[in-house]
Design a protein around this motif. Structure first.
Motif, mmCIF file in Angstrom:
data_model
loop_
_atom_site.group_PDB
_atom_site.id
_atom_site.type_symbol
_atom_site.label_atom_id
_atom_site.label_comp_id
_atom_site.label_asym_id
_atom_site.label_seq_id
_atom_site.Cartn_x
_atom_site.Cartn_y
_atom_site.Cartn_z
ATOM 1 N N LEU A 292 7.637 1.510 25.209
ATOM 2 C CA LEU A 292 7.885 0.516 24.152
ATOM 3 C C LEU A 292 6.808 -0.565 24.193
ATOM 4 N N GLY A 293 6.402 -0.945 25.403
ATOM 5 C CA GLY A 293 5.355 -1.955 25.548
ATOM 6 C C GLY A 293 4.052 -1.504 24.912
ATOM 7 N N LYS A 294 3.757 -0.200 25.025
ATOM 8 C CA LYS A 294 2.509 0.294 24.438
ATOM 9 C C LYS A 294 2.612 0.478 22.935
ATOM 10 N N LEU A 295 3.821 0.711 22.446
ATOM 11 C CA LEU A 295 3.967 1.081 21.030
ATOM 12 C C LEU A 295 4.300 -0.080 20.111
ATOM 13 N N TRP A 296 4.645 -1.249 20.668
ATOM 14 C CA TRP A 296 5.174 -2.250 19.736
ATOM 15 C C TRP A 296 4.102 -2.797 18.788
ATOM 16 N N VAL A 297 2.869 -2.935 19.270
ATOM 17 C CA VAL A 297 1.826 -3.435 18.360
ATOM 18 C C VAL A 297 1.556 -2.439 17.219
ATOM 19 N N PRO A 298 1.269 -1.142 17.543
ATOM 20 C CA PRO A 298 1.103 -0.199 16.429
ATOM 21 C C PRO A 298 2.344 -0.123 15.533
ATOM 22 N N ALA A 299 3.542 -0.214 16.130
ATOM 23 C CA ALA A 299 4.754 -0.149 15.302
ATOM 24 C C ALA A 299 4.804 -1.322 14.333
ATOM 25 N N LEU A 300 4.399 -2.505 14.815
ATOM 26 C CA LEU A 300 4.401 -3.675 13.930
ATOM 27 C C LEU A 300 3.392 -3.487 12.796
ATOM 28 N N LEU A 301 2.218 -2.972 13.136
ATOM 29 C CA LEU A 301 1.209 -2.762 12.103
ATOM 30 C C LEU A 301 1.664 -1.708 11.096
ATOM 31 N N ILE A 302 2.260 -0.618 11.610
ATOM 32 C CA ILE A 302 2.784 0.416 10.704
ATOM 33 C C ILE A 302 3.834 -0.189 9.792
ATOM 34 N N SER A 303 4.705 -1.032 10.366
ATOM 35 C CA SER A 303 5.769 -1.652 9.571
ATOM 36 C C SER A 303 5.180 -2.480 8.441
ATOM 37 N N ILE A 304 4.195 -3.312 8.788
ATOM 38 C CA ILE A 304 3.692 -4.254 7.789
ATOM 39 C C ILE A 304 2.868 -3.533 6.731
ATOM 40 N N ILE A 305 1.997 -2.620 7.166
ATOM 41 C CA ILE A 305 1.200 -1.855 6.201
ATOM 42 C C ILE A 305 2.138 -1.054 5.288
ATOM 43 N N GLY A 306 3.121 -0.392 5.904
ATOM 44 C CA GLY A 306 4.054 0.401 5.114
ATOM 45 C C GLY A 306 4.825 -0.460 4.131
ATOM 46 N N PHE A 307 5.281 -1.607 4.597
ATOM 47 C CA PHE A 307 6.049 -2.512 3.736
ATOM 48 C C PHE A 307 5.207 -3.004 2.563
ATOM 49 N N VAL A 308 3.981 -3.426 2.856
ATOM 50 C CA VAL A 308 3.134 -3.971 1.794
ATOM 51 C C VAL A 308 2.867 -2.914 0.730
ATOM 52 N N GLU A 309 2.525 -1.700 1.175
ATOM 53 C CA GLU A 309 2.247 -0.635 0.221
ATOM 54 C C GLU A 309 3.478 -0.335 -0.615
ATOM 55 N N SER A 310 4.608 -0.219 0.079
ATOM 56 C CA SER A 310 5.841 0.168 -0.577
ATOM 57 C C SER A 310 6.281 -0.871 -1.601
ATOM 58 N N VAL A 311 6.236 -2.143 -1.190
ATOM 59 C CA VAL A 311 6.694 -3.195 -2.088
ATOM 60 C C VAL A 311 5.804 -3.274 -3.321
ATOM 61 N N SER A 312 4.492 -3.043 -3.147
ATOM 62 C CA SER A 312 3.651 -3.208 -4.320
ATOM 63 C C SER A 312 3.913 -2.067 -5.311
ATOM 64 N N VAL A 313 4.180 -0.848 -4.801
ATOM 65 C CA VAL A 313 4.555 0.253 -5.708
ATOM 66 C C VAL A 313 5.881 -0.072 -6.391
ATOM 67 N N VAL A 349 8.114 6.433 8.061
ATOM 68 C CA VAL A 349 8.044 6.726 6.619
ATOM 69 C C VAL A 349 7.926 5.411 5.848
ATOM 70 N N THR A 350 7.531 5.531 4.620
ATOM 71 C CA THR A 350 7.571 4.375 3.725
ATOM 72 C C THR A 350 7.539 4.888 2.286
ATOM 73 N N GLY A 351 7.518 3.974 1.310
ATOM 74 C CA GLY A 351 7.479 4.382 -0.092
ATOM 75 C C GLY A 351 6.091 4.899 -0.435
ATOM 76 N N GLY A 352 6.026 6.103 -1.011
ATOM 77 C CA GLY A 352 4.728 6.691 -1.360
ATOM 78 C C GLY A 352 4.368 6.365 -2.803
ATOM 79 N N PHE A 353 3.067 6.148 -3.045
ATOM 80 C CA PHE A 353 2.645 5.734 -4.373
ATOM 81 C C PHE A 353 2.797 6.878 -5.373
#
Lengths: 611, 611
Positions: A292-313, A349-353
């Motif tokens: 978990l210690g190794k994955l939390w930074v990439p998980a946060l980035l995946i979350s934010i990138i995924g959220f931004v893309e999804s919300v804009s679609v 996963v996230t919302g796909g364009f």
């Protein structure tokens, strides 16, 4: 025509952030949007949703398999990630047409993060991917409950578009090896290109003979298929659906080719092979603290990138039908989707364009369409997986390449260069660092560069020494207009709220102007554009007041806004203020001119202390 | 009265950031301020500077020893840090009265950083302290050359004052053990208190008999000595000087007491012991990558905290004489001081508050006073060090305790609570985390909390739906005023620049307002308060324009500022804009009202879509 007898602030609709929708949703319906749209569900919406679900299912099957490949996972994991997450989103999401599932950029980020933990194909790699989905799901949900969606603002448009462009290049390059039938690795673009170049001698030409035509076919089908079908007399909507099924056609044909010519592993053509048949298994993410210690930074980035893309679609599509989405609830919806993915053997996963647009165009009316799509994918993973045995990997790679090259945006850099050098810098830094140092460092650097440039600008806002425009009560910049000023009165207009980021600047700016003017006796700060004064701004005002008093100069304020004044009155500042607070700058200037008895001087020279 | 024929922007003084000082300094004199003030140096400034230097030297000797103790270093290191750094600052600094040297907070931070590397008393510990000075010096100088002084803005006043208060508490607590004659450690406040409590049984009462009276004497001397001396008929200035020499008196008396009663180590009273006699040695910082990797974060924090404290002192004093300091050059001056400290066996230094005020009050005219102080300290380390052998550590600890307790500020939390809850949060978080988790995490958390709160506010700026005030051309918030609006025209005033931090908010805000108004045909964005539109803001405007067009609504702008308009004209936005750009909001509203032929409606109800 009616006389409005009360102000909007009195009504509950205006107080609630949701505003005047048909009825203000309760806390429960806000948290479970299905309770709202479910009430008006009828046979018409059912049939609309079903049609859309069939079309999206056909599109999603090859995409799911391909993006799982991109993420370095078995193809079936892509199918798993397209079942439960869709149902979770249908319950918690606010967009009526967003289609959730594996997407290219998040798959790449998953490959990057899981690849740092274990080798592809190992159980540890799959566990890392599942854990990423769980972490990302929890983070998204927590951000949603805490209403911290604003953090996504840290990703500016130039950073996002730079990141997406660079990701497209990285993804396309990473898939080239499958089309060429070679083995090649590399953690960044130069490494990938180098690895590919070193493998030119070992190209498998049978794989190329499959992959290249498929790639060309898929490029053509994007633009050329629909006009051709229309010319055959098909109805536009049907032509559209058939054109969207292009990847499915490519999958079917290449499976048949491999089967009929027996081109499997014996010919050096990599195929998907045995895919487990059945519904998604129940899975649990790892709870190992080190992992978990190794994955939390990439998980946060995946979350934010995924959220931004999804919300804009989602926002783009909602606006077309004058609907709205609720960004904080979207975080919860996407969080639930990712948690569902983690519990059913899937990955982030996230919302796909593309698929959301297809869903929208196909007439989806409610999130139920997503649930029906999930049923379609579930049926596919129950019954169609044996057919995928002979599917060439090259076909999936071609699907990815064609999909992601549309992400590469070559126009934006030039536009940004012309419009804003600082936005251009953030864009180019993000592209460069993503290509050279990978997706995680790319996003982080983009955010850091954007934030630094913003703070730099915020720390030196606009202000101007102003003087009175002759025969008016207007005050304008002495450097741009011919105005009245006086050697003993200095008027400074501040075009920004006073916050800690510019508090030190304010002190420097005022004291510098004062140091230039030996005859000075009064300083007026014109606060018409000051919407807020935080504690640091207040301390700077106090410091300016004391320092001016030490030099026998009095500090005055003019045109202070009501709410700002209310707060100042809760402090001792107004008692300590050497001068007065004037309602208008004109009044302040007139009164302080008289105080000295000297007449106004019609020259900007005075204001610069050049006498 | 004369007619100004040219604008200030034409003159070189206005173009150069330094503005209208007597003569614009060249690049060289800006980098070496001594070239400027040195030219007008004469016998009067020499005698003023010498007097100030003598007084500051007397004050600095016990301070240097005490702060070295606080930093966990041999007392002589404090003397070394008070020689070369002062000469370096005299060459490169811009403040005429800043007195550089070891200070309490930076000493505490040095102890914290070096203590993480090695145990106190080891050569590695000293090497870490020297390396910290070198790193900090290089960082400060680089920040200065790159003109990045604005980064210090990230420390808001509430964060700084919280940090200083908590540091004062930590420092005073850490020195109590020396006054009590016990051994006690602890990395945070609860640990320190616990360690002290567990040592109550081993208190050395002879040490207490020295430390307690000294502490009380020093507290009294701060306030009570000067009035007493005045009542003896001394002149105010002399009384002031003698009062400032209080710590020297305490040092001298306790040395005599220890010597005459033979109270050294045999009685359990810790004394300074043998102090090497002579000038500072030449020293080199470590170039070990591992050590540098561990020290760069604390070095950066020391640099920024030191810079912020130093600049605020320097500015306060400069303003009293209507002089100015140049913050970016100050970075270079402090950087040079720290590099000089590292090369001469010292540790991180910065401008000290108390001694700078003394220097100023004593009449120092130029930075040469600092150089003369350096000579005074050098003489002390050549000839006085043998006298320090019997100096009790308790005396130095008392000096520190009395000095730092004045840093503890108990009024600020209440003031902040009343003025601004978000500033209060940042303040309290900084105090709490500094006390519980140490100085480094304290500063970092304070910056992070401040930045998060700022970004949160920046991401949701003020905007209002506005309508026309009857019989005027003014437009005001529909929620606060009775205004004219119309169901098919929505006017929104935006009170902030459009940047990436609020771009997403803008889309949500506008689309939300639009979703509430079924009859809408025109949206006017009133941009009178928009000073800048960055690329993300522009993309949001484009997105809003397209989304509104999809719903058959036209987007208009009004009152766009000149510079903003200039940039928009370099893009395609104005071609794609569904509506027009109006010079005034009144014109826009009038024209668009007529477009529909409907009369204005005198009610705020319309604006809320409640019909």
């Amino acid at each position: 025509m009616s006389q409005g007898s009360h102000s909007a602030a009195d009504t509950p609709e205006a107080a609630a952030p949701e505003g005047g929708r048909a009825s203000a949703p309760s806390a429960l319906t806000r948290f479970l949007p299905i309770l709202q749209w479910g009430r008006s569900y009828n046979s018409q919406t059912l049939s609309d949703d079903l049609v859309a679900a069939v079309i999206v299912t056909i599109m999603l099957i090859p995409q799911s398999l391909a993006y799982a490949l991109l993420a370095g996972l078995p193809p079936v994991v892509g199918l798993y990630a397209s079942i439960m997450p869709l149902i979770a989103y249908a319950l918690f999401g606010t967009s009526r047409t967003l289609a959730v599932g594996p997407v290219a950029v998040v798959s790449l980020m998953t490959a990057s993060a899981a690849g740092a933990i274990a080798a592809q194909g190992t159980p540890e790699y799959l566990e890392a991917a599942i854990t990423l989905a769980a972490l990302s799901g929890v983070m998204l949900a927590v951000l949603g409950f805490l209403r911290l969606g604003f953090l996504a603002n840290l990703l500016s448009h130039p950073v996002i578009s730079g990141f997406i462009t660079a990701s497209g290049v990285l993804i396309a390059t990473s898939q080239l090896k499958h089309v060429l039938g070679v083995k090649a690795g590399g953690d960044n673009w130069p490494e990938m290109l180098g690895a590919l170049a070193s493998q030119v001698g070992s190209i498998n030409w049978i794989t190329v003979a499959i992959g290249l035509p498929v790639t060309l076919f898929l490029f053509w089908v994007r633009k050329g298929a629909k006009p051709l079908l229309l010319s055959f007399g098909l109805k536009p909507r049907l032509a559209d659906v058939i054109a969207k099924a292009g990847p499915v056609v490519a999958v079917a044909i290449t499976i048949l080719v491999v089967m009929s010519l027996d081109l499997g592993e014996s010919a050096g053509v990599k195929i998907v092979g045995a895919v487990p048949q059945g519904l998604p298994p129940f899975s649990l993410p790892s709870t190992d603290a080190t992992l978990l210690g190794k994955l939390w930074v990439p998980a946060l980035l995946i979350s934010i990138i995924g959220f931004v893309e999804s919300v804009s679609v989602a926002q783009t599509l909602a606006a077309k039908r004058r609907q709205r989405i609720e960004p904080d609830q979207e975080l919860i919806g996407l969080g639930a989707s990712n948690i569902a993915s983690a519990l059913s053997g899937g990955y982030p996963v996230t919302g796909g364009f593309a698929r959301s647009v297809v869903n929208f165009d196909a007439g989806a009316q409610t999130p139920a369409a997503g649930a029906y799509t999930a049923v379609g994918i579930a049926l596919a993973s129950l019954f169609l997986t044996p057919l995928l045995f002979n599917l060439p990997i090259a076909t999936l790679a071609a699907t990815i390449i064609v999909a992601v090259l549309s992400l590469v945006d070559l126009k934006t850099p030039g536009q940004l260069w012309r419009y804003s050098k600082s936005d251009f810098s953030a864009h180019v830094a993000t592209i460069g660092i993503t290509l050279l140092a990978g997706v995680e460092l790319g996003v982080i650097s983009g955010v850091a560069v954007g934030l630094l440039l913003f703070l730099w600008r915020a720390s030196r806002p606009h202000a101007a020494v102003v003087g009175r425009v002759p025969e008016t009560e207007h005050f304008r910049n002495v450097e741009r207009h011919k105005v009245f000023t006086a050697p003993h009165v200095l008027s400074i207009r501040i075009d920004e709220s006073l916050t800690y980021l510019n508090a030190r600047w304010l002190e420097e700016y005022v004291l510098e102007r004062v140091a230039e003017r030996p005859a000075l006796r009064h300083v007026i700060l014109m606060a018409s554009a000051v919407n807020e004064i935080d504690a640091s701004g207040l301390e700077s005002l106090e410091a300016i007041n004391h320092r001016l008093a030490d030099g026998d100069i009095r500090l005055h304020l003019s045109e202070v806004k009501g709410p700002v004044m209310d707060r100042l009155q809760r402090t001792h500042f107004l008692d300590e203020l050497g001068g007065k607070v004037y309602l208008s700058q004109a009044r302040a200037f007139a009164e302080l001119l008289e105080d000295d008895g000297s007449a106004p001087v019609h020259s900007a020279d005075w204001a610069r202390g050049m006498i």
